[in-house]
Scaffold this motif. Structure first.
Motif, PDB file in Angstrom:
ATOM      1  N   ALA A 193      97.218  24.879  -4.091  1.00  0.00           N
ATOM      2  CA  ALA A 193      98.354  25.261  -3.244  1.00  0.00           C
ATOM      3  C   ALA A 193      99.469  24.224  -3.374  1.00  0.00           C
ATOM      4  CB  ALA A 193      97.909  25.378  -1.786  1.00  0.00           C
ATOM      5  N   SER A 194     100.644  24.655  -3.858  1.00  0.00           N
ATOM      6  CA  SER A 194     101.768  23.721  -3.954  1.00  0.00           C
ATOM      7  C   SER A 194     102.233  23.298  -2.566  1.00  0.00           C
ATOM      8  CB  SER A 194     102.924  24.364  -4.728  1.00  0.00           C
ATOM      9  OG  SER A 194     103.314  25.586  -4.114  1.00  0.00           O
ATOM     10  N   THR A 195     102.187  24.229  -1.622  1.00  0.00           N
ATOM     11  CA  THR A 195     102.482  23.934  -0.218  1.00  0.00           C
ATOM     12  C   THR A 195     101.277  24.372   0.608  1.00  0.00           C
ATOM     13  OG1 THR A 195     104.855  24.317  -0.541  1.00  0.00           O
ATOM     14  CG2 THR A 195     104.028  24.337   1.728  1.00  0.00           C
ATOM     15  N   PRO A 196     100.416  23.429   1.012  1.00  0.00           N
ATOM     16  CA  PRO A 196      99.234  23.815   1.793  1.00  0.00           C
ATOM     17  C   PRO A 196      99.619  24.503   3.097  1.00  0.00           C
ATOM     18  CG  PRO A 196      99.039  21.572   0.965  1.00  0.00           C
ATOM     19  CD  PRO A 196     100.452  21.992   0.725  1.00  0.00           C
ATOM     20  N   VAL A 197      98.960  25.604   3.371  1.00  0.00           N
ATOM     21  CA  VAL A 197      99.311  26.451   4.517  1.00  0.00           C
ATOM     22  C   VAL A 197      98.160  26.482   5.514  1.00  0.00           C
ATOM     23  CG1 VAL A 197      99.893  28.794   5.261  1.00  0.00           C
ATOM     24  CG2 VAL A 197     100.849  27.877   3.137  1.00  0.00           C
ATOM     25  N   ALA A 198      98.513  26.302   6.773  1.00  0.00           N
ATOM     26  CA  ALA A 198      97.558  26.431   7.884  1.00  0.00           C
ATOM     27  C   ALA A 198      98.095  27.450   8.881  1.00  0.00           C
ATOM     28  CB  ALA A 198      97.338  25.091   8.565  1.00  0.00           C
ATOM     29  N   SER A 199      97.216  28.020   9.654  1.00  0.00           N
ATOM     30  CA  SER A 199      97.626  28.900  10.754  1.00  0.00           C
ATOM     31  C   SER A 199      97.511  28.145  12.062  1.00  0.00           C
ATOM     32  CB  SER A 199      96.751  30.159  10.797  1.00  0.00           C
ATOM     33  OG  SER A 199      97.039  31.022   9.719  1.00  0.00           O
ATOM     34  N   LEU A 200      98.528  28.303  12.911  1.00  0.00           N
ATOM     35  CA  LEU A 200      98.504  27.714  14.244  1.00  0.00           C
ATOM     36  C   LEU A 200      98.156  28.799  15.255  1.00  0.00           C
ATOM     37  CD1 LEU A 200      99.055  25.282  16.146  1.00  0.00           C
ATOM     38  CD2 LEU A 200     101.429  26.085  16.293  1.00  0.00           C
ATOM     39  N   TYR A 201      97.134  28.522  16.044  1.00  0.00           N
ATOM     40  CA  TYR A 201      96.704  29.435  17.094  1.00  0.00           C
ATOM     41  C   TYR A 201      96.767  28.736  18.444  1.00  0.00           C
ATOM     42  CZ  TYR A 201      94.627  32.644  13.629  1.00  0.00           C
ATOM     43  OH  TYR A 201      94.421  33.511  12.601  1.00  0.00           O
ATOM     44  N   LYS A 202      96.927  29.529  19.487  1.00  0.00           N
ATOM     45  CA  LYS A 202      96.709  29.023  20.839  1.00  0.00           C
ATOM     46  C   LYS A 202      95.562  29.805  21.456  1.00  0.00           C
ATOM     47  CE  LYS A 202     100.327  31.922  23.001  1.00  0.00           C
ATOM     48  NZ  LYS A 202     101.569  31.878  23.832  1.00  0.00           N
ATOM     49  N   THR A 203      94.878  29.172  22.378  1.00  0.00           N
ATOM     50  CA  THR A 203      93.733  29.801  23.028  1.00  0.00           C
ATOM     51  C   THR A 203      94.147  30.284  24.409  1.00  0.00           C
ATOM     52  OG1 THR A 203      92.245  28.312  21.832  1.00  0.00           O
ATOM     53  CG2 THR A 203      91.336  29.499  23.722  1.00  0.00           C
ATOM     54  N   VAL A 204      94.062  31.597  24.618  1.00  0.00           N
ATOM     55  CA  VAL A 204      94.451  32.212  25.887  1.00  0.00           C
ATOM     56  C   VAL A 204      93.289  33.052  26.379  1.00  0.00           C
ATOM     57  CG1 VAL A 204      96.091  33.719  27.059  1.00  0.00           C
ATOM     58  CG2 VAL A 204      96.875  32.281  25.166  1.00  0.00           C
ATOM     59  N   ARG A 205      92.720  32.662  27.503  1.00  0.00           N
ATOM     60  CA  ARG A 205      91.583  33.386  28.076  1.00  0.00           C
ATOM     61  C   ARG A 205      90.471  33.584  27.045  1.00  0.00           C
ATOM     62  NH1 ARG A 205      94.812  38.057  31.604  1.00  0.00           N
ATOM     63  NH2 ARG A 205      95.930  36.597  32.980  1.00  0.00           N
ATOM     64  N   ASN A 206      90.159  32.487  26.358  1.00  0.00           N
ATOM     65  CA  ASN A 206      89.085  32.446  25.370  1.00  0.00           C
ATOM     66  C   ASN A 206      89.363  33.328  24.148  1.00  0.00           C
ATOM     67  OD1 ASN A 206      87.446  30.667  26.889  1.00  0.00           O
ATOM     68  ND2 ASN A 206      86.712  32.386  28.127  1.00  0.00           N
ATOM     69  N   LYS A 207      90.625  33.726  23.954  1.00  0.00           N
ATOM     70  CA  LYS A 207      91.000  34.494  22.778  1.00  0.00           C
ATOM     71  C   LYS A 207      91.954  33.685  21.908  1.00  0.00           C
ATOM     72  CE  LYS A 207      90.468  39.112  24.808  1.00  0.00           C
ATOM     73  NZ  LYS A 207      91.134  40.415  25.086  1.00  0.00           N
ATOM     74  N   GLU A 208      91.807  33.829  20.580  1.00  0.00           N
ATOM     75  CA  GLU A 208      92.688  33.146  19.649  1.00  0.00           C
ATOM     76  C   GLU A 208      93.939  33.998  19.423  1.00  0.00           C
ATOM     77  OE1 GLU A 208      90.429  32.495  16.123  1.00  0.00           O
ATOM     78  OE2 GLU A 208      89.013  31.107  17.076  1.00  0.00           O
ATOM     79  N   VAL A 209      95.096  33.426  19.716  1.00  0.00           N
ATOM     80  CA  VAL A 209      96.366  34.131  19.563  1.00  0.00           C
ATOM     81  C   VAL A 209      97.183  33.415  18.489  1.00  0.00           C
ATOM     82  CG1 VAL A 209      98.492  34.887  20.702  1.00  0.00           C
ATOM     83  CG2 VAL A 209      96.328  34.855  21.980  1.00  0.00           C
ATOM     84  N   LEU A 210      97.522  34.132  17.422  1.00  0.00           N
ATOM     85  CA  LEU A 210      98.262  33.524  16.326  1.00  0.00           C
ATOM     86  C   LEU A 210      99.678  33.165  16.768  1.00  0.00           C
ATOM     87  CD1 LEU A 210      98.384  32.756  13.297  1.00  0.00           C
ATOM     88  CD2 LEU A 210      99.169  35.105  12.860  1.00  0.00           C
ATOM     89  N   VAL A 211     100.058  31.913  16.504  1.00  0.00           N
ATOM     90  CA  VAL A 211     101.419  31.460  16.807  1.00  0.00           C
ATOM     91  C   VAL A 211     102.293  31.570  15.564  1.00  0.00           C
ATOM     92  CG1 VAL A 211     102.824  29.481  17.523  1.00  0.00           C
ATOM     93  CG2 VAL A 211     100.611  29.916  18.623  1.00  0.00           C
ATOM     94  N   GLY A 212     101.763  31.163  14.411  1.00  0.00           N
ATOM     95  CA  GLY A 212     102.545  31.245  13.193  1.00  0.00           C
ATOM     96  C   GLY A 212     101.895  30.524  12.042  1.00  0.00           C
ATOM     97  N   SER A 213     102.584  30.537  10.916  1.00  0.00           N
ATOM     98  CA  SER A 213     102.107  29.907   9.691  1.00  0.00           C
ATOM     99  C   SER A 213     102.819  28.571   9.513  1.00  0.00           C
ATOM    100  CB  SER A 213     102.381  30.834   8.507  1.00  0.00           C
ATOM    101  OG  SER A 213     101.858  30.310   7.315  1.00  0.00           O
ATOM    102  N   TYR A 214     102.024  27.521   9.273  1.00  0.00           N
ATOM    103  CA  TYR A 214     102.560  26.162   9.223  1.00  0.00           C
ATOM    104  C   TYR A 214     102.104  25.441   7.961  1.00  0.00           C
ATOM    105  CZ  TYR A 214     104.296  26.309  14.022  1.00  0.00           C
ATOM    106  OH  TYR A 214     105.004  26.623  15.151  1.00  0.00           O
ATOM    107  N   GLN A 215     102.903  24.484   7.524  1.00  0.00           N
ATOM    108  CA  GLN A 215     102.484  23.594   6.452  1.00  0.00           C
ATOM    109  C   GLN A 215     101.549  22.527   7.030  1.00  0.00           C
ATOM    110  OE1 GLN A 215     105.844  22.162   4.009  1.00  0.00           O
ATOM    111  NE2 GLN A 215     107.132  23.585   5.164  1.00  0.00           N
ATOM    112  N   LEU A 216     100.639  22.037   6.204  1.00  0.00           N
ATOM    113  CA  LEU A 216      99.749  20.962   6.650  1.00  0.00           C
ATOM    114  C   LEU A 216      99.337  20.128   5.443  1.00  0.00           C
ATOM    115  CD1 LEU A 216      98.258  19.604   8.962  1.00  0.00           C
ATOM    116  CD2 LEU A 216      96.331  21.153   8.568  1.00  0.00           C
ATOM    117  N   THR A 217      99.755  18.881   5.430  1.00  0.00           N
ATOM    118  CA  THR A 217      99.368  17.953   4.374  1.00  0.00           C
ATOM    119  C   THR A 217      98.659  16.765   5.003  1.00  0.00           C
ATOM    120  OG1 THR A 217     101.549  16.876   4.478  1.00  0.00           O
ATOM    121  CG2 THR A 217     101.248  18.617   2.844  1.00  0.00           C
ATOM    122  N   PHE A 218      97.694  16.192   4.277  1.00  0.00           N
ATOM    123  CA  PHE A 218      96.930  15.049   4.799  1.00  0.00           C
ATOM    124  C   PHE A 218      96.118  14.453   3.662  1.00  0.00           C
ATOM    125  CE2 PHE A 218      94.567  18.976   5.578  1.00  0.00           C
ATOM    126  CZ  PHE A 218      93.359  18.704   4.938  1.00  0.00           C
ATOM    127  N   ALA A 219      95.645  13.254   3.886  1.00  0.00           N
ATOM    128  CA  ALA A 219      94.687  12.594   2.983  1.00  0.00           C
ATOM    129  C   ALA A 219      93.783  11.738   3.846  1.00  0.00           C
ATOM    130  CB  ALA A 219      95.411  11.736   1.946  1.00  0.00           C
TER     131      ALA A 219
END
Length: 225
Positions: A193-219
């Motif tokens: 992946a040239s740009t690593p992609v992660a999904s951001l979720y929030k937890t609402v009443r024990n359910k995963e709700v998609l917030v959006g698509s985000y970049q994520l880099t780390f080492a």
């Protein structure tokens, strides 16, 4: 007397239906305890030669298990965990950058987050860091960053189990000692992946709700004693 005979017959029947139950009832044949967790040193890098990583350390050095900080590899599942959620001194720095350049719905900053990385075999079953041989790697791994912002629980995730996200590669470099047991792991977004992609979720009443698509880099480098 009749009641005691009936009870004995019921017990004998159950023993025949459940192999080993009679032995277990006598305290024998107990399952072996799970492997012990391994305390590790976790180094979260801040930058590569070109730019800052989006997931960085707090600048206070390596993370080790001490006080309410937990840095370990689970003996049973082989998952790596860096848990900072039980205290408010050690943090991670998180820059939240959407893949399309739009403003983030959640502010970046320092969070006492919980990071978890899990690896999978090709058939989807869970395997672990401890099963990666020295000189080998597993490219079917995940990274999850749990944190709380504004009283809401969120998590960033890259995983084979979440469609549209990048995967993570965990490698075990060869070292100079005589054994072949892995004692150091490198954790990076998958190289495809040239740009690593992660999904951001929030937890609402024990359910995963998609917030959006985000970049994520780390080492991240993980070292066992």
């Amino acid at each position: 007397m009749r009641r005691r005979i009936l009870s004995a017959l019921v017990a004998a029947t159950l023993s025949s239906l459940v192999p080993g139950s009679a032995v277990q009832a006598q305290g024998k044949g107990k399952p072996a305890p799970p492997p012990a967790n391994v305390n590790v040193t976790s180094n979260v890098a801040d930058a590569d030669p070109v730019s800052l990583y989006l997931l960085r350390s707090d600048g206070l050095g390596a993370y080790t298990t001490a006080g309410a900080v937990v840095s370990q590899v689970y003996g049973s599942s082989g998952d790596w965990e860096l848990d900072l959620s039980g205290q408010a001194v050690r943090m991670i720095d998180l820059t939240l950058a959407t893949t399309d350049g739009s403003p983030s719905a959640v502010p970046g900053g320092r969070y006492n987050a919980r990071l978890i990385s899990r690896c999978f075999a090709s058939d989807g079953t869970i395997t672990g860091y401890l099963q990666i041989p020295e000189g080998g790697s597993n490219s079917r791994c995940a990274m999850r960053v749990n944190f709380t912002a504004g009283g809401t629980a969120y998590f960033l995730v890259m995983s084979p189990l979440y469609a549209g996200t990048s995967w993570v590669t965990v490698s075990c470099p060869t070292d100079a000692d005589a054994n072949t047991t892995c004692e150091r792991w490198t954790v990076r977004p998958g190289p495809n992946a040239s740009t690593p992609v992660a999904s951001l979720y929030k937890t609402v009443r024990n359910k995963e709700v998609l917030v959006g698509s985000y970049q994520l880099t780390f080492a991240i480098d993980v070292t066992a004693p």
